[in-house]
Design a protein around this motif. Structure first.
Motif, mmCIF file in Angstrom:
data_model
loop_
_atom_site.group_PDB
_atom_site.id
_atom_site.type_symbol
_atom_site.label_atom_id
_atom_site.label_comp_id
_atom_site.label_asym_id
_atom_site.label_seq_id
_atom_site.Cartn_x
_atom_site.Cartn_y
_atom_site.Cartn_z
ATOM 1 N N ARG A 128 0.929 4.266 -2.666
ATOM 2 C CA ARG A 128 0.524 5.611 -2.290
ATOM 3 C C ARG A 128 1.592 6.627 -2.686
ATOM 4 O O ARG A 128 1.296 7.715 -3.153
ATOM 5 C CB ARG A 128 0.274 5.684 -0.790
ATOM 6 C CG ARG A 128 -0.602 6.847 -0.405
ATOM 7 C CD ARG A 128 -0.435 7.178 1.017
ATOM 8 N NE ARG A 128 0.996 7.250 1.352
ATOM 9 C CZ ARG A 128 1.442 7.604 2.534
ATOM 10 N NH1 ARG A 128 0.599 7.857 3.490
ATOM 11 N NH2 ARG A 128 2.744 7.656 2.782
ATOM 12 N N ALA A 135 -10.078 -1.917 -5.485
ATOM 13 C CA ALA A 135 -10.309 -3.347 -5.525
ATOM 14 C C ALA A 135 -9.436 -4.099 -4.525
ATOM 15 O O ALA A 135 -9.851 -5.077 -3.932
ATOM 16 C CB ALA A 135 -10.032 -3.848 -6.938
ATOM 17 N N ARG A 136 -8.247 -3.620 -4.346
ATOM 18 C CA ARG A 136 -7.281 -4.343 -3.507
ATOM 19 C C ARG A 136 -7.509 -4.131 -2.019
ATOM 20 O O ARG A 136 -7.364 -5.043 -1.224
ATOM 21 C CB ARG A 136 -5.872 -3.869 -3.842
ATOM 22 C CG ARG A 136 -5.281 -4.545 -5.039
ATOM 23 C CD ARG A 136 -4.352 -5.637 -4.609
ATOM 24 N NE ARG A 136 -4.340 -6.694 -5.580
ATOM 25 C CZ ARG A 136 -3.570 -7.755 -5.516
ATOM 26 N NH1 ARG A 136 -2.757 -7.908 -4.483
ATOM 27 N NH2 ARG A 136 -3.609 -8.677 -6.414
ATOM 28 N N PHE A 137 -7.817 -2.893 -1.652
ATOM 29 C CA PHE A 137 -7.884 -2.572 -0.225
ATOM 30 C C PHE A 137 -9.298 -2.179 0.164
ATOM 31 O O PHE A 137 -10.027 -1.602 -0.631
ATOM 32 C CB PHE A 137 -6.919 -1.428 0.107
ATOM 33 C CG PHE A 137 -5.510 -1.696 -0.338
ATOM 34 C CD1 PHE A 137 -4.725 -2.609 0.345
ATOM 35 C CD2 PHE A 137 -4.985 -1.062 -1.456
ATOM 36 C CE1 PHE A 137 -3.441 -2.881 -0.067
ATOM 37 C CE2 PHE A 137 -3.698 -1.326 -1.873
ATOM 38 C CZ PHE A 137 -2.921 -2.233 -1.181
ATOM 39 N N LYS A 138 -9.611 -2.499 1.408
ATOM 40 C CA LYS A 138 -10.971 -2.259 1.891
ATOM 41 C C LYS A 138 -11.297 -0.768 1.890
ATOM 42 O O LYS A 138 -12.303 -0.333 1.388
ATOM 43 C CB LYS A 138 -11.096 -2.807 3.311
ATOM 44 C CG LYS A 138 -11.788 -4.154 3.355
ATOM 45 C CD LYS A 138 -12.078 -4.535 4.783
ATOM 46 C CE LYS A 138 -11.036 -5.503 5.300
ATOM 47 N NZ LYS A 138 -11.171 -5.774 6.725
ATOM 48 N N THR A 139 -10.444 -0.023 2.530
ATOM 49 C CA THR A 139 -10.638 1.432 2.538
ATOM 50 C C THR A 139 -9.307 2.096 2.220
ATOM 51 O O THR A 139 -8.279 1.440 2.180
ATOM 52 C CB THR A 139 -11.079 1.948 3.923
ATOM 53 O OG1 THR A 139 -10.297 1.278 4.888
ATOM 54 C CG2 THR A 139 -12.541 1.754 4.137
ATOM 55 N N LEU A 140 -9.384 3.384 2.044
ATOM 56 C CA LEU A 140 -8.161 4.131 1.766
ATOM 57 C C LEU A 140 -7.870 5.017 2.960
ATOM 58 O O LEU A 140 -8.779 5.425 3.678
ATOM 59 C CB LEU A 140 -8.363 4.993 0.526
ATOM 60 C CG LEU A 140 -8.799 4.215 -0.702
ATOM 61 C CD1 LEU A 140 -9.172 5.181 -1.801
ATOM 62 C CD2 LEU A 140 -7.694 3.297 -1.169
ATOM 63 N N ASP A 141 -6.621 5.324 3.172
ATOM 64 C CA ASP A 141 -6.323 6.220 4.284
ATOM 65 C C ASP A 141 -6.526 7.660 3.840
ATOM 66 O O ASP A 141 -6.733 7.951 2.661
ATOM 67 C CB ASP A 141 -4.919 5.957 4.834
ATOM 68 C CG ASP A 141 -3.845 6.632 4.033
ATOM 69 O OD1 ASP A 141 -2.919 7.159 4.628
ATOM 70 O OD2 ASP A 141 -3.969 6.631 2.796
ATOM 71 N N THR A 142 -6.492 8.552 4.821
ATOM 72 C CA THR A 142 -6.908 9.932 4.547
ATOM 73 C C THR A 142 -6.002 10.620 3.530
ATOM 74 O O THR A 142 -6.479 11.398 2.716
ATOM 75 C CB THR A 142 -6.922 10.745 5.840
ATOM 76 O OG1 THR A 142 -5.768 10.391 6.589
ATOM 77 C CG2 THR A 142 -8.147 10.466 6.644
ATOM 78 N N SER A 143 -4.702 10.312 3.591
ATOM 79 C CA SER A 143 -3.816 11.008 2.653
ATOM 80 C C SER A 143 -4.096 10.548 1.218
ATOM 81 O O SER A 143 -4.085 11.358 0.295
ATOM 82 C CB SER A 143 -2.356 10.759 3.028
ATOM 83 O OG SER A 143 -2.063 9.391 2.931
ATOM 84 N N TYR A 169 0.824 -1.210 0.000
ATOM 85 C CA TYR A 169 0.000 0.000 0.000
ATOM 86 C C TYR A 169 0.857 1.257 0.000
ATOM 87 O O TYR A 169 0.590 2.217 -0.707
ATOM 88 C CB TYR A 169 -0.898 -0.024 1.225
ATOM 89 C CG TYR A 169 -1.835 1.139 1.331
ATOM 90 C CD1 TYR A 169 -3.026 1.145 0.638
ATOM 91 C CD2 TYR A 169 -1.523 2.238 2.124
ATOM 92 C CE1 TYR A 169 -3.891 2.211 0.728
ATOM 93 C CE2 TYR A 169 -2.376 3.315 2.213
ATOM 94 C CZ TYR A 169 -3.559 3.291 1.509
ATOM 95 O OH TYR A 169 -4.398 4.344 1.591
ATOM 96 N N LYS A 170 1.919 1.192 0.808
ATOM 97 C CA LYS A 170 2.760 2.370 0.982
ATOM 98 C C LYS A 170 3.421 2.768 -0.343
ATOM 99 O O LYS A 170 3.479 3.942 -0.710
ATOM 100 C CB LYS A 170 3.833 2.048 2.017
ATOM 101 C CG LYS A 170 4.399 3.227 2.726
ATOM 102 C CD LYS A 170 5.313 2.747 3.826
ATOM 103 C CE LYS A 170 6.235 3.835 4.299
ATOM 104 N NZ LYS A 170 7.219 3.322 5.252
#
Lengths: 346, 592
Positions: free
Chosen positions: B185, B209-217, B181-182
């Motif tokens: 991003r 599709a890959r991740f459930k949610t996204l982080d704020t940034s 993820y990092k």
């Protein structure tokens, strides 16, 4: 880049979108179960997912987080405030984990050891008394009891609960615990008074939480009365870093008061205000006189304070006493020559 | 001293008298600059004394690039270019803090000129896409096997290289292990920085599709990436997702508003704007600029009234436009059909008159009710606070209140210890005495505040000086451990509108005691109108003060005119300072 590897042709052939295909290829298996999880949608799960994503994004976030902690997290209004809390939790978790690992390792060593110990340990005859921990405890208690009868009183003023956050209160109590231990173990302890300690008040609750049953057996005086009601006013001296008066010598017939306060945010003049209100004389330690001060506030923690006071009481030597001021705050002592001169002047 | 000429400008004097300033001591300095050293010397003399407040307060509000300081010419030019209203510099003029900083920096530089070089080790970023094999060699060469890809991607983002390099790195990462993820991003940051719409959308599809949610940034980055494209509605839904967990930042709102404006969805844009205000965010200046720019092209009545609301919001919250926004506002006004607005850039005279439209600006004086509330607030929040004993004692406060009440209103209240400390050299009581005598000669009723130790230290505070001071002015000496600034404020406010106070302290710690933001603005306005700062002192010469502006620096309208103060691009303004330049807009009905 190495010169022998000039390969312009292969790098152009390079399929730059290859990674996308790789990423997309594994999708269908993962796609379906996610939708189910989304159905129990509430702010709590949302924040849980946010924490997970922050972890993936490489921020300091604990690996496990309980629902209570999540609720605390939700109550925090801003993003940075939340991140701070998560960082705090992460560090706590890491320390806990490290401790556990260390213990496991120690246990492993212990498990391997016993056979050797049994071989080595033979009956051992000596005319010395065996020094057990309980002997020492007994001696310390004896000294503390003696100080309660004849020792110099030292007052901890417990009126600052309204000025402290929960975190600060916890810190105060842990410092008080340390203070009591250090005092007990010194050769000539103080008679510690916890004055204005309200039963069931925040101080009392936290102290009970830490001491448990030992609280009633503790050899200190706790009272709901204020220090001014217990001792003659002219004998009392309030020690505060905001005081205009510098302490010159330690006086054995005075009763020193220390405010049990931890202020992580600067609260200038809080204890001085109390002393002013009660019209008590005040004093501060002669830190500038003996130390090259570099950084940091001039207020000290309670355990540092008791170490300084105990040393002063026993030796009357400022240099020895001020050894206990944290090293990061100063750049050594003022020149010894001047120092001895000053000492003569006293 | 020969490079500093002090003139008493008659017009300034005239206005000072007209505005009820009871002494004609305000002088105007015109520096004649011959060399950098002398320039700085003059600067020092011109009231750029080091101020007695901690550096954490001195952070400039708008962190734009600092003015060029490599050589002194630009600054020198700046001083010359502004006409006389811009020069005599007050501590509250935009850029005053910056000047002081420069001056202090210069003195520090002369002490030790050691430069610091950052020791952070960085990896070299390849200039063209590499194949997996080459990346592998690079990875082995670096001693950073762990998280090599993330680190390299970060370097790529920092140096802002070609996106194909980043892509080839991703290909390598996908072959080597998997793409985390990092890493993704960081790649996204690069795409957003370079406005690669199609790439952003690809990343979005993959991440969704890959991740459930996204982080704020990541959410912010997608909002930024999508707002200008056909997927702009996607950014609105992303904003909604974000609202579930945190309050979106003003940049996120700004991007959404820009997107909505670009697609001509006015209502959505305004809804977002008001939503942003509701969550206590101050809109970014470029958001406001785009609103005005849109208003110029649209020529819609609804839109016009909304924009006037925006201006009033800026007035209410002391938001000052920068140069770009100012030009947008100007051209919007000029484009309003049938109203014939005309805008000029102007520098208001110290009398408060706008030279282009000859209109007077709002006075800096407070109304009677405002005075009353300010007085209460000073007494309750600043002096007493949670515990009267922390700054004084109740007896002392009572004594001071009766002292002030029993004397007729003062004209000048002096912070004795502050004034005496202007110069490190020289006798402290002598400095105080000369300031007091200078003011007393002008038949002003003075109050000098000091502490009791001033009376018992004949070594520092000479007895004869102290006696003379007590003859020429009313004195109040408080306890050595009490704070004097709150009393200074109380005495000045109690004495009414004509009373000024002298100190070089900017009183920021006392302003911080005030809880309400509007009261803070009120206090600052009062302070700007009543604080005298000594700009020049030398023994035997008349004392000169920095000018006090008679008008309030705030966005204002009379219906037919608008006056809008704005920040110049090359000036860094601290939060308590006010801009010096104005935009003057006038409706020219009569000429038609």
């Amino acid at each position: 880049m190495r010169k022998e590897e000039i390969q312009p042709v292969p790098s152009e052939k390079l399929d730059l979108d290859e990674w996308e295909n790789v990423m997309k290829s594994g999708l269908p298996e993962k796609g379906s179960p996610e939708i189910l999880e989304h159905e129990g949608d509430s702010s709590l799960t949302a924040i849980k997912e946010l924490v997970e994503m922050w972890r993936m994004a490489g921020k300091t976030v604990p690996e496990n987080i309980s629902n209570e902690q999540l609720k605390v997290l939700m109550e925090r209004s801003t993003k940075s405030y939340r991140k701070k809390y998560l960082k705090y939790l992460a560090i706590k978790e890491r320390l806990k984990k490290a401790k556990k690992e260390r213990q496991m390792a120690e246990r492993k060593v212990m498990l391997e050891k016993p056979i050797e110990i049994e071989e080595l340990s033979e009956p051992w005859n000596t005319f010395f008394l065996q020094s057990l921990k309980s002997f020492y405890d007994c001696m310390y208690k004896w000294r503390a009891a003696q100080s309660m009868m004849f020792g110099q009183p030292l007052v901890f003023d417990m009126v600052y609960d309204i000025y402290m956050s929960h975190r600060e209160m916890v810190n105060t109590i842990s410092q008080l615990l340390k203070t009591e231990g250090l005092n007990r173990k010194s050769p000539y302890p103080f008679h510690i008074h916890f004055c204005s300690l309200q039963t069931e008040g925040p101080y009392h609750k936290e102290l009970l939480k830490h001491y448990g049953e030992a609280w009633d057996k503790l050899l200190i005086t706790t009272t709901e009365k204020a220090h001014v009601d217990m001792f003659p006013k002219d004998k009392l001296v309030y020690l505060t870093s905001d005081s205009p008066n510098v302490m010159k010598t330690y006086e054995h017939d005075k009763i020193y008061i220390v405010g049990s306060l931890v202020d992580r945010s600067i609260q200038t003049g809080l204890s001085l205000a109390n002393a002013k209100r009660l019209n008590l004389s005040t004093a501060r330690l002669p830190l500038e006189k003996y130390l090259h001060w570099s950084v940091g506030k001039k207020n000290l923690t309670l355990d540092q304070m008791i170490l300084i006071l105990l040393t002063l009481k026993d030796t009357g030597d400022w240099k020895k006493a001020l050894e206990f001021v944290p090293k990061r705050k100063h750049e050594g002592f003022v020149d010894t020559q001047n120092y001895s001169q000053e000492k003569i002047n006293f | 001293m020969m490079f500093l000429c002090a003139f008493k400008v008659p017009s300034v004097l005239h206005t000072a008298l007209r505005n009820g300033l009871p002494f004609p001591a305000i002088a105007c300095h015109l520096p004649v600059v011959y060399s950098s050293l002398f320039y700085r010397h003059c600067l020092y003399k011109l009231g750029c004394f080091p101020f007695t407040t901690s550096p954490k307060f001195t952070c400039p509000e708008n962190c734009r690039e600092p003015p060029a300081i490599k050589n002194d010419k630009p600054i020198k030019k700046e001083g010359r270019v502004h006409n006389k209203t811009a020069f005599p510099f007050s501590v509250f003029s935009a850029g005053a803090a910056e000047r002081r900083k420069l001056m202090l920096k210069w003195t520090e530089e002369t002490k030790d000129s050691k430069g610091r070089v950052s020791k952070q080790k960085t990896h070299k970023v390849p200039s063209k896409p590499l194949c997996a094999q080459e990346w592998k060699i690079l990875k082995e060469e670096s001693n950073r096997i762990k998280e090599f890809e993330e680190h390299m991607m970060q370097q790529i983002v920092i140096s802002n290289c070609d996106i194909n390099v980043a892509k080839s790195l991703l290909v390598f990462a996908a072959k080597e292990s998997s793409i985390g993820y990092k890493l993704l991003r960081n790649y996204l940051i690069l795409c957003a920085n370079q406005n690669r719409t199609s790439e952003i959308y690809d990343v979005y599809e993959i991440m969704k599709a890959r991740f459930k949610t996204l982080d704020t940034s990541a959410l912010s980055l997608f909002i930024r990436g999508f707002s200008q494209t056909d997927h702009w509605e996607e950014s609105l839904s992303l904003l909604e997702t974000m609202k579930k967990v945190v309050v979106p930042s003003r940049r996120d709102y700004s991007n959404c508003i820009l997107g909505a404006l670009g697609k001509k969805k006015w209502k959505i844009a305004w809804d977002l704007y008001y939503e942003m205000l509701k969550s206590n965010l101050t809109p970014r200046l470029d958001t406001l600029k785009s609103l005005f720019d849109t208003g110029k092209d649209l020529k819609d009545d609804m839109f016009k009234s909304e924009l006037v609301e925006v201006l009033l919001y800026m007035r209410h919250n002391r938001v000052y436009p920068d140069e770009a926004l100012m030009w947008s506002i100007k051209s919007w006004f000029e484009s309003i059909p049938g109203e014939n607005w005309k805008g000029y850039v102007s520098a208001v005279e110290s009398s408060g008159r706008c030279p282009t439209c000859s209109q007077s600006l709002e006075s800096i004086n407070l109304s009677q009710e405002e005075y009353g509330s300010l007085k209460d607030v000073i007494l309750n929040d600043v002096i007493q606070g949670t515990d009267t004993f922390r700054k004084t004692t109740p007896e002392e406060l009572q004594e001071f209140q009766t002292f002030v009440a029993s004397h007729p209103p003062f004209d000048i209240v002096i912070d004795g210890l502050n004034i005496a400390g202007i110069f490190k050299r020289g006798c402290r009581s002598q400095i105080l005495l000369s300031v007091v005598s200078y003011l007393a000669q002008r038949k002003l009723r003075l109050l000098v505040l000091g502490r009791k130790h001033m009376l018992n230290e004949p070594g520092i505070w000479l007895r004869q000086h102290m006696d003379l001071i007590q003859q020429r002015a009313n004195c109040f000496f408080m306890e050595n451990i009490s704070e004097d600034d709150p009393f200074l404020l109380y005495a000045t406010i109690h004495s009414g509108n004509q009373c000024r106070f002298i100190t070089r302290d900017l009183l920021r710690d006392h302003r911080a005691c005030l809880s309400d933001i509007q009261i803070k603005h009120l206090f600052l306005k009062w302070q700007r109108g009543h604080q005298l700062v000594i700009s020049h002192y030398s023994p035997g010469n008349p004392v000169t003060f920095q000018p006090i502006l008679s008008y309030d620096t705030i966005i204002q309208t009379t219906g037919d005119t608008w006056h809008i103060p704005y920040d110049m691009d090359n000036v860094t303004r601290a939060s308590y300072e006010v801009p010096r330049k104005w935009l003057c807009l006038q409706r020219q009905n009569h000429k038609i």
